[in-house]
Design a protein around this motif. Structure first.
Motif, PDB file in Angstrom:
ATOM      1  N   ASN A  15      -1.375   8.228  -4.138  1.00 45.41           N
ATOM      2  CA  ASN A  15      -1.704   7.639  -5.399  1.00 45.41           C
ATOM      3  C   ASN A  15      -0.822   6.177  -5.538  1.00 45.41           C
ATOM      4  OD1 ASN A  15      -2.968   9.913  -6.618  1.00 45.41           O
ATOM      5  ND2 ASN A  15      -1.263  10.880  -6.200  1.00 45.41           N
ATOM      6  N   ASP A  16      -0.294   5.772  -4.501  1.00 47.57           N
ATOM      7  CA  ASP A  16       0.458   4.225  -4.457  1.00 47.57           C
ATOM      8  C   ASP A  16       1.453   4.323  -5.805  1.00 47.57           C
ATOM      9  OD1 ASP A  16       1.386   1.992  -3.843  1.00 47.57           O
ATOM     10  OD2 ASP A  16      -0.583   0.883  -4.686  1.00 47.57           O
ATOM     11  N   SER A  17       2.307   5.334  -5.748  1.00 45.77           N
ATOM     12  CA  SER A  17       3.174   5.471  -7.033  1.00 45.77           C
ATOM     13  C   SER A  17       4.425   6.074  -6.566  1.00 45.77           C
ATOM     14  CB  SER A  17       2.420   6.336  -7.689  1.00 45.77           C
ATOM     15  OG  SER A  17       2.172   7.607  -7.603  1.00 45.77           O
ATOM     16  N   LEU A  18       5.306   6.361  -7.510  1.00 44.69           N
ATOM     17  CA  LEU A  18       6.464   7.103  -7.059  1.00 44.69           C
ATOM     18  C   LEU A  18       6.380   8.393  -7.309  1.00 44.69           C
ATOM     19  CD1 LEU A  18       9.331   4.648  -8.514  1.00 44.69           C
ATOM     20  CD2 LEU A  18       8.460   4.661  -6.180  1.00 44.69           C
ATOM     21  N   GLY A  47       1.295  -0.380  -6.177  1.00 46.55           N
ATOM     22  CA  GLY A  47       1.864   0.310  -7.301  1.00 46.55           C
ATOM     23  C   GLY A  47       3.157   0.749  -7.065  1.00 46.55           C
ATOM     24  N   ARG A  48       3.699   1.187  -5.958  1.00 47.82           N
ATOM     25  CA  ARG A  48       5.137   2.000  -5.674  1.00 47.82           C
ATOM     26  C   ARG A  48       5.907   0.966  -6.046  1.00 47.82           C
ATOM     27  NH1 ARG A  48       2.023   1.841  -1.154  1.00 47.82           N
ATOM     28  NH2 ARG A  48       2.789   0.706   0.790  1.00 47.82           N
TER      29      ARG A  48
END
Length: 261
Positions: A15-18, A47-48
């Motif tokens: 999800n290209d996040s943390l 994103g991350r």
């Protein structure tokens, strides 16, 4: 001048996040970054990295500049030994240590495995050029393998910067620029390769920079108007130790040593 390179928090790559852990890491990091006197903040637009930086910007009440060239250095190749198709590092020891070009500062893009992704050479050059453009804004002009600081008083500094040093030419905390970049393991390796003159393949294979780790470089300006960057600390995770948060192993093929202060 100080350059501080920060890897994003524990990632949710899908999800290209943390992850939730990554957000805890970023919260601890933000408390650390807020204490710094920073001239400028820069970030990868992925994103991350953006999410990691957002915790720090909110805590510091600062704004950040997005730089497309700080995106992860992801140009996949096929490992000729394992068959892995992915990042242009993480090669097995028997292969990477027997590729002479991996030890060539300028020739490493010519290695057959690197040539399988033609973008690698041009993108590496582009990132180095963009980094030099940014440093030029702070008065550091690339000259071959080092930087010049036009207008700097020409003096040879014999002393090291020990407490009580009388060498007046050392920068103080009050008068030097400090820039912070939030980005990724691969692109940090590219930046270090360029700043230190080390062939790119050696950097990601030699340094594990954990999520939210802090790598600090300082410019040594002890001769004429010449400047060269030197690492003070690589992959520091003190904020995780003090916060009781384990080090993430994302990107490593070993269990990180865990220590709590």
């Amino acid at each position: 001048m100080k350059i501080i390179l920060i890897r994003h928090g524990d990632p949710d790559y899908a999800n290209d996040s943390l992850t939730e852990k990554g957000r805890r890491e970023a919260t601890l990091l933000a408390g650390r970054v807020a204490k710094w006197k920073v001239t400028g903040f820069y970030s990868s637009p992925l994103g991350r990295a953006v999410e990691t930086a957002s915790f720090c910007m909110k805590k510091s009440d600062r704004k950040i500049i997005m730089c497309d060239w700080l995106k992860e250095f992801y140009f996949p190749v096929t490992d000729p030994v394992s068959g892995r198709f992915g990042v242009p590092w993480d090669f097995v020891p028997s292969f990477r240590t027997n590729e002479p070009l991996f030890y060539d500062r300028t020739g490493w893009p010519g290695a057959k495995v690197m040539q399988s992704a033609p973008e690698i050479k041009d993108k590496y050059s582009e990132v180095c050029t963009e980094l030099d453009k940014l440093l030029a804004k702070y008065g550091y002009l690339r000259d071959g393998g080092f930087y010049r600081v036009p207008g700097k008083k020409e003096v040879f500094i014999k002393e090291t910067a020990a407490p009580g040093s009388t060498a007046a030419s050392f920068h103080s905390d009050e008068d030097e620029d400090v820039i912070v970049m939030f980005c990724h393991l691969g692109i940090i390796s590219v930046l270090l390769s360029h700043l230190l003159g080390i062939p790119f393949p050696l950097v990601p294979h030699s340094f594990y920079l954990a999520p939210t780790s802090v790598t600090i470089l300082g410019s040594e300006e002890r001769w004429s108007n010449e400047a060269a960057f030197r690492i003070q600390v690589a992959g520091d995770t003190t904020h995780l130790y003090t916060g009781g948060e384990p080090i993430s192993c994302a990107g490593a093929y070993f269990s990180a040593f865990q220590e709590y202060i």
